[in-house]
Structure formats: C-alpha cells, structure tokens
Enzyme design. Structure first.
Site, PDB file in Angstrom:
ATOM      1  N   GLN A  45       3.729 -39.352  22.042  1.00  0.00           N
ATOM      2  CA  GLN A  45       3.583 -39.625  23.481  1.00  0.00           C
ATOM      3  C   GLN A  45       2.204 -39.255  24.006  1.00  0.00           C
ATOM      4  O   GLN A  45       1.924 -39.476  25.189  1.00  0.00           O
ATOM      5  CB  GLN A  45       4.653 -38.852  24.282  1.00  0.00           C
ATOM      6  N   LYS A  71       4.103 -47.585  20.366  1.00  0.00           N
ATOM      7  CA  LYS A  71       4.047 -46.969  21.696  1.00  0.00           C
ATOM      8  C   LYS A  71       2.650 -47.089  22.306  1.00  0.00           C
ATOM      9  O   LYS A  71       2.398 -46.606  23.393  1.00  0.00           O
ATOM     10  CB  LYS A  71       4.439 -45.490  21.608  1.00  0.00           C
ATOM     11  N   HIS A 131      11.264 -33.838  20.064  1.00  0.00           N
ATOM     12  CA  HIS A 131      12.056 -35.025  19.711  1.00  0.00           C
ATOM     13  C   HIS A 131      12.720 -34.744  18.355  1.00  0.00           C
ATOM     14  O   HIS A 131      12.151 -34.026  17.527  1.00  0.00           O
ATOM     15  CB  HIS A 131      11.084 -36.205  19.598  1.00  0.00           C
ATOM     16  N   ASP A 149       2.938 -33.676  16.860  1.00  0.00           N
ATOM     17  CA  ASP A 149       3.623 -34.938  17.141  1.00  0.00           C
ATOM     18  C   ASP A 149       2.895 -35.595  18.311  1.00  0.00           C
ATOM     19  O   ASP A 149       3.029 -35.166  19.455  1.00  0.00           O
ATOM     20  CB  ASP A 149       5.091 -34.642  17.474  1.00  0.00           C
ATOM     21  N   CYS A 189      16.812 -38.456  22.354  1.00  0.00           N
ATOM     22  CA  CYS A 189      16.592 -37.854  21.026  1.00  0.00           C
ATOM     23  C   CYS A 189      16.028 -36.446  21.155  1.00  0.00           C
ATOM     24  O   CYS A 189      15.143 -36.054  20.376  1.00  0.00           O
ATOM     25  CB  CYS A 189      15.674 -38.716  20.160  1.00  0.00           C
TER      26      CYS A 189
HETATM   27  N1  7TS Z   1       8.176 -37.972  18.826  1.00  0.00           N
HETATM   28  C1  7TS Z   1       8.212 -38.198  20.147  1.00  0.00           C
HETATM   29  C2  7TS Z   1       7.621 -37.190  21.093  1.00  0.00           C
HETATM   30  C3  7TS Z   1       8.767 -39.385  20.619  1.00  0.00           C
HETATM   31  O1  7TS Z   1       8.788 -39.604  21.926  1.00  0.00           O
HETATM   32  C4  7TS Z   1       9.297 -40.323  19.699  1.00  0.00           C
HETATM   33  C5  7TS Z   1       9.975 -41.579  20.143  1.00  0.00           C
HETATM   34  C6  7TS Z   1       9.207 -40.038  18.333  1.00  0.00           C
HETATM   35  C7  7TS Z   1       8.650 -38.848  17.929  1.00  0.00           C
HETATM   36  C8  7TS Z   1       9.685 -40.991  17.277  1.00  0.00           C
HETATM   37  O2  7TS Z   1       8.887 -42.112  17.223  1.00  0.00           O
HETATM   38  P1  7TS Z   1       9.244 -43.335  16.255  1.00  0.00           P
HETATM   39  O3  7TS Z   1       8.249 -44.380  16.601  1.00  0.00           O
HETATM   40  O4  7TS Z   1       9.132 -42.849  14.862  1.00  0.00           O
HETATM   41  O5  7TS Z   1      10.651 -43.740  16.595  1.00  0.00           O
HETATM   42  N2  7TS Z   1      10.489 -41.498  21.434  1.00  0.00           N
HETATM   43  C9  7TS Z   1      11.348 -42.345  22.010  1.00  0.00           C
HETATM   44  C10 7TS Z   1      11.754 -42.186  23.313  1.00  0.00           C
HETATM   45  O6  7TS Z   1      11.391 -41.287  24.043  1.00  0.00           O
HETATM   46  N3  7TS Z   1      12.603 -43.187  23.636  1.00  0.00           N
HETATM   47  O7  7TS Z   1      12.751 -43.967  22.566  1.00  0.00           O
HETATM   48  C11 7TS Z   1      11.977 -43.460  21.548  1.00  0.00           C
END
Ligand code: 7TS
Length: 407
Positions: A203, A226, A123, A200, A364
């Site tokens: 997910q 999440k 990501h 990371d 992303c």
């Molecule tokens: N890393 C991964 C693997 C992610 O899926 C996401 C967000 C992030 C980092 C960033 O997370 P945040 O909470 O800091 O924004 N992924 C997604 C997605 O897949 N669709 O919308 C956000």
C-alpha cells in the site's frame, strides 16, 4: 483544497462506464487499482508484435521479449532506488514475495528460540508466512503494541526487540488504518541487533516515492496490480548479498546453472528466484505503469493520496453515527469506517446500487479487527484518478444509507 491531477481520470477507460445506471465511482483501489490505456495498450502491443518466451530461444521475437522484460526490470529498479536490477525479482505479487523471503532466507537462517517482530496491523500476507516460519523453525513471534490511534511508535518497537530478534517486519502503510509507519527508524533498530528489516510495500509503493536505500531496509515486497499494472505480477526486492545468501524456493527451468542426475547449481540473480516462464506481459505492463507514474511524479501522487484520505477522514468523522478508524493525519489512501447498526456488507450493497465500489469485510487483517474490536468495516480507498467530487459522492451515499436503514 484537493490538488487536481488534471484530466487523469480520462486516461482510465473503465472510469467511463456506468454501474447500475450511475457513473462509476471507484473507491476500491487498495484492493486493486484501475489501469490506464498506456498499460493496456502496451500489453496488447507486446502480444501482437513480440510474444515469445524469454531467456532461451535465439530468434528475433525471443530477443525482443527478453529485452522488453529486462527494460521493465531496470525501470522498476530505478523506481525504488535499488542498487541494481539484479536485486529485482519478478513474483506474482506481495504475497508470493513475502512467502519467498520467509522460505528463502528464513528457513535457512532462523533457529529455535529466535524471534520475529511484527505488528498486529499486518495484512495476512505479512503475518501467516511468519507464523508458518516460526512453526517450522521453533522461533517465536513478538507483536508491537499499537498506540490507541493505531499508529506504531518507535519506542513500542524497541520494547519487542531483543538479542534474539532475527527479523523485523512491518507494512509501510496499513491497508485498513491508512497509517504511515516509521520504516527507516525501525530498520535502524533491527540492524542494531543484527536482524533484517522486511517491508510490506503493497500500500505504500503505489502512493509515495520509494527509496530502499534511504529506508535502509533489506527486503521489500509489492504488487503491480495496486500501482496501475497488470494482475499476477509483483516484485521482491532484496539486498544483493542477502539474495545471494538465500536459497531458491521454486526449482525448475531457467533458475539453474548446471544440472546432472543427482544435483544442480543455481543461476545468477535474479534468475535464481525466477524458476519457470515468468509473467512476461505482466512485467512489461508494470514497466509501462512505472513510466506513467513517473510522468505524473510520485511526489504529486503522494500529495494527492494524502489529501484525499485526510479530507475523507474529516468529512466522515463529522457525520453522526459514523466511526472512522486510525489517525486523522498523517494518513494516506484509505479510510475504513462503520455506520452504527448497519453491517458493512449492507453499506457496500447500497453503495453499489449508486455505482460506488468500496470494500467491506475484514480486509485480510483479522488480528487488527480484533484489536479494533470489530468484526469488519467498510473501506473507501483512493488513488490518483479520484477527486474531491468522489468524496462528496461518498458522503452523500453514507447519508442515503442511513436514511434507507432508518425506514
Ligand atoms: N499487504 C498489504 C498491506 C495489502 O494491502 C495487500 C493486499 C497484500 C499485502 C497482498 O497483496 P497481493 O497483491 O499479494 O494480494 N490488500 C488488499 C486489500 O486491502 N483489499 O484487497 C487486497
């Protein structure tokens, strides 16, 4: 057969709503999960009964707020098997957590010529902070070659690791491919050359038991929103010695020990990395989310997320004109796909008219889109409140979309 998590959907008020005249089918949990009543109620109760700033004033409400936030920190520490809650830093989310590692540890310890190993499936949150760190320090990035099915093999990681590797970073689960990466084995390779392993977990933490000790990693980033918690709260976990060695990146209130006109010294962990008033209600809400997940059991959640993703893959791969990305199994929680000749945004729009929420776009993960040789995909993502019925709804919607665009 999909394991049933009996009546769980009933705990999520939003799932009762109608969208465009249909029962909501929420298949966008990888972007953000829905929230159970227990989390919503806990946040409301906090504001209605205990709201005050933490770690400063000496009065009853301030004391209650501080205790509640620190209890949440303890719960999160246990949830990921941290050695101590001193290793659990509240941030805004995965993005802020990863940026913090790059700044706090990376800026201090990387030198020109050092190397950062990462994968092309990351990501942007686990890519751009390293690109920027490499630019600042004149380090370089080395990309792991993915297998044809999008999985990461330990041998491919080995090929990129050298005596100059200082950081190895990988998502535990891809937000597009649904692949489950071999974190423990990669961490071992990193440590053999004295590099740190940054994971990371955006997910993975919501979908499987997390044990930072078993993984043998150094830093873990994840987001509360999440995993049934509020938005705006997330976690950076780091090994205590590494957090001690790293420098703070946000300077201001509550992160200091002593300040004079010219200089300052830093507070103990975790306060050193939590300058300013934290998202107290968010932290407490995330603690309630962890209680809820524990009451179901993360092994059951893991089984459910895998079964749904693997069954959805099987069903979608059998529909003519549908391409599904990533391996059939093992996979968890997400299924990215395209319908031949139909833009994913159009797919998403037809779905929305039927009350189905999915995500369409590059997720992303533009380097991964290049690797897949597509501009974008549609993506259905599942969580504990989804059921086999939602997969039927998804399959019916794909057939309907094909018919619609054939006319
Ligand atoms: N890393 C991964 C693997 C992610 O899926 C996401 C967000 C992030 C980092 C960033 O997370 P945040 O909470 O800091 O924004 N992924 C997604 C997605 O897949 N669709 O919308 C956000």
């Amino acid at each position: 057969m999909i394991t049933s998590l009996v009546d769980i959907a009933g705990d999520f008020p939003i799932l009762k709503r109608q969208v465009n005249g249909h029962r909501l089918t929420y298949l966008d949990s990888a972007a953000t999960s829905q929230k159970p009543s227990i989390v919503i109620d806990r946040v409301r109760e906090y504001y209605e009964t205990s709201n005050a700033n933490v770690l400063r004033s000496v009065h009853t409400l301030a004391e209650e707020s501080t205790v509640a936030m620190e209890e949440a920190r303890e719960k999160i520490a246990r949830f990921i098997h941290a050695n101590s809650s001193r290793e659990v830093i509240f941030t805004r989310g995965t993005t802020e957590s990863l940026n913090t590692v790059a700044r706090a540890w990376g800026d201090k310890f990387l030198e020109a010529g050092d190397e950062i190993v990462l994968s092309p499936m990351e990501h942007h949150s686990n890519l751009i902070p390293w690109q920027q760190l490499a630019k600042r320090t004149k380090a370089s990035l080395r990309y792991i070659d993915l297998n044809r099915d999008g999985t990461v093999s330990v041998d491919a990681v080995k090929q990129q690791i050298t005596g100059r590797t200082r950081i190895v970073t990988l998502s535990a689960v891809s937000n597009v491919l649904g692949t489950i990466n071999p974190i423990a084995a990669v961490a071992k390779l990193a440590h053999e050359v004295g590099a740190i392993m940054v994971v990371d977990g955006a997910q993975s933490v919501p979908h499987q038991p997390t044990d930072v000790q078993n993984w043998g990693i150094d830093f873990l980033a994840f987001s509360g929103h999440k995993m049934l918690g509020p938005t705006g709260i997330g976690i950076l976990w780091g090994k205590e010695a590494l957090l001690e060695a790293a420098d703070p990146v946000i300077f201001g209130g509550e992160m200091i020990a002593y300040v004079d006109r010219e200089d300052a010294t830093w507070a103990e962990l975790p306060a050193k990395f939590e300058g300013g008033t934290p998202h107290i209600a968010g932290a407490i809400g995330l603690g309630a989310a962890v209680d809820y997940l524990n009451s179901i059991g993360m092994s059951r959640v893991e089984e459910h997320s895998r079964e749904l993703a693997e069954e959805a893959y099987r069903r979608l791969a059998n529909i003519s004109g549908v391409t599904v990305y990533g391996p059939p199994y093992p996979r968890t929680s997400v299924v990215a796909f395209n319908l031949s000749g139909i833009h994913p945004h159009d797919v998403s729009q037809v779905f929305d008219a039927r009350g189905i929420a999915i995500r369409a776009g590059h997720h992303c993960a533009q380097p991964l889109m290049h690797w897949l040789d597509v501009g974008s995909t549609a993506r259905a993502s599942f969580y504990l409140y989804n059921s086999a019925q939602d997969i039927e709804t998804l399959v019916d919607a794909i057939e309907a979309t094909k018919r619609y665009f054939k006319r």
